[in-house]
Design an enzyme around this catalytic site. Structure first.
Site, PDB file in Angstrom:
ATOM      1  N   TYR A   1      33.042  33.142  35.543  1.00 69.27           N
ATOM      2  CA  TYR A   1      33.493  34.530  35.572  1.00 69.27           C
ATOM      3  C   TYR A   1      33.256  35.200  34.212  1.00 69.27           C
ATOM      4  CZ  TYR A   1      36.608  38.516  36.384  1.00 69.27           C
ATOM      5  OH  TYR A   1      37.134  39.781  36.532  1.00 69.27           O
TER       6      TYR A   1
ATOM      7  N   THR B   1      45.604  44.946  41.616  1.00 68.11           N
ATOM      8  CA  THR B   1      44.575  45.100  42.636  1.00 68.11           C
ATOM      9  C   THR B   1      44.899  44.174  43.808  1.00 68.11           C
ATOM     10  OG1 THR B   1      43.210  43.345  41.680  1.00 68.11           O
ATOM     11  CG2 THR B   1      42.881  45.582  40.828  1.00 68.11           C
TER      12      THR B   1
ATOM     13  N   LYS C   1      30.734  38.399  33.363  1.00 64.45           N
ATOM     14  CA  LYS C   1      31.235  39.653  32.811  1.00 64.45           C
ATOM     15  C   LYS C   1      30.706  39.901  31.397  1.00 64.45           C
ATOM     16  CE  LYS C   1      33.634  40.889  36.410  1.00 64.45           C
ATOM     17  NZ  LYS C   1      33.223  42.049  37.219  1.00 64.45           N
TER      18      LYS C   1
ATOM     19  N   CYS D   1      31.945  48.362  41.053  1.00 65.21           N
ATOM     20  CA  CYS D   1      33.222  47.634  41.092  1.00 65.21           C
ATOM     21  C   CYS D   1      33.155  46.363  41.929  1.00 65.21           C
ATOM     22  CB  CYS D   1      34.330  48.531  41.643  1.00 65.21           C
ATOM     23  SG  CYS D   1      34.813  49.872  40.540  1.00 65.21           S
TER      24      CYS D   1
ATOM     25  N   PHE E   1      45.142  43.958  36.220  1.00 65.29           N
ATOM     26  CA  PHE E   1      45.386  45.154  37.018  1.00 65.29           C
ATOM     27  C   PHE E   1      46.009  44.808  38.366  1.00 65.29           C
ATOM     28  CE2 PHE E   1      43.302  47.502  33.876  1.00 65.29           C
ATOM     29  CZ  PHE E   1      43.424  48.867  34.166  1.00 65.29           C
TER      30      PHE E   1
ATOM     31  N   LEU F   1      40.092  48.917  42.334  1.00 62.28           N
ATOM     32  CA  LEU F   1      39.569  49.839  41.323  1.00 62.28           C
ATOM     33  C   LEU F   1      38.541  50.789  41.923  1.00 62.28           C
ATOM     34  CD1 LEU F   1      39.050  47.304  38.375  1.00 62.28           C
ATOM     35  CD2 LEU F   1      41.096  48.646  38.926  1.00 62.28           C
TER      36      LEU F   1
END
Length: 260
Positions: A166, A201, A170, A85, A199, A18
């Site tokens: 996590y 990635t 976030k 990011c 995504f 990203l």
């Protein structure tokens, strides 16, 4: 904020995924980019390609972050844009049982703390230091001194099994967005947060194609993995639209994550 060669930006975690997509999108509009990352090989190559500057940076290291900002500002000037990011994840249950041996183990708190230190504290560290720098700038015609973008995750709202650390990190990023927007409002510095879904990635690059397809199929529409340039597009919108401030926006194809 109009994006052109008079504007400088710093992107943490900017060497891949990203962050790389955002660096490329900003550079395409003439913005001078500072890329912060641990991966020196990729970061140096991308900075050279985009005509920017690379600074090796661990966001948990106060002195290292200071040095990275100093290097970037010396090369391309004080940033008006910060895109956060940099981040990591893990998957560990709060407490687990080995079904073969019966052994019960608790989530190691040092591993929990590492996620918080990188994803939440590291993000805030970069925000605070960048904001202090932006405050030295004259405001632009529309009053903007700067704009910041954070990267959270849909896990902030619907974390899965094993994502306690996590999700907490976030959710913290989401939770601090509005207070920071209020803190910096009189200085003309805006901040918004993106909550990406699944995504495409580097995290998923090594996964078997069947796994990647199965993950994409979970998304209501479009039924695929998100593309990094779609994240970059939203980041640019948040930067360019001067009335976009204090918001946390999901970018996820309408997915709501199942427990596992």
């Amino acid at each position: 904020m109009k994006l052109d060669s008079s504007i400088s930006a710093v992107i943490t975690g900017g060497a891949s995924g990203l962050g790389e997509a955002t660096a490329r999108a900003l550079a395409a509009d003439g913005v001078k980019v500072g890329i912060f990352d641990l991966n020196a090989e990729k970061g140096e190559a991308l900075a050279k390609e985009l005509g920017g500057v690379f600074a090796q940076c661990n966001v948990t290291d106060e002195a290292g972050v200071d040095a990275a900002f100093a290097k970037s500002r010396e090369a391309i000037g004080q940033e008006r844009i910060l895109v956060n990011c940099a981040g990591i994840g893990n998957a560990i249950k709060t407490a687990g049982r080995n079904r073969e041996t019966g052994e019960i183990t608790a989530f190691p708190t040092d591993k929990f703390d590492l996620i918080i230190q990188i994803n939440l504290v590291g993000t805030f560290r970069c925000i605070a230091k960048s904001a202090a720098g932006m405050m030295t700038l004259d405001p632009l015609e529309n009053g903007d001194r700067g704009a910041m973008i954070n990267t959270a995750s849909v896990a902030a709202q619907d974390g899965q099994i094993g994502q306690a650390a996590y999700s907490a990190s976030k959710a913290g990023v989401v939770g601090m967005t509005l207070p920071i927007a209020r803190d910096l409002s009189r200085e003309g510095i805006r901040i918004n947060t993106i909550l990406p879904g699944i995504f495409d990635t580097p995290l998923l690059a090594g996964a078997p194609e069947k796994v990647r397809q199965a993950l994409g199929a979970q998304v209501p529409f479009p039924a695929r993995l998100g593309a990094p340039d779609e994240y970059a597009h939203l980041a640019k919108t948040m930067i360019e639209n001067g009335y976009f401030n204090g918001e946390s926006v999901r970018l996820d194809g309408a997915i709501r994550m199942a427990p596992r």
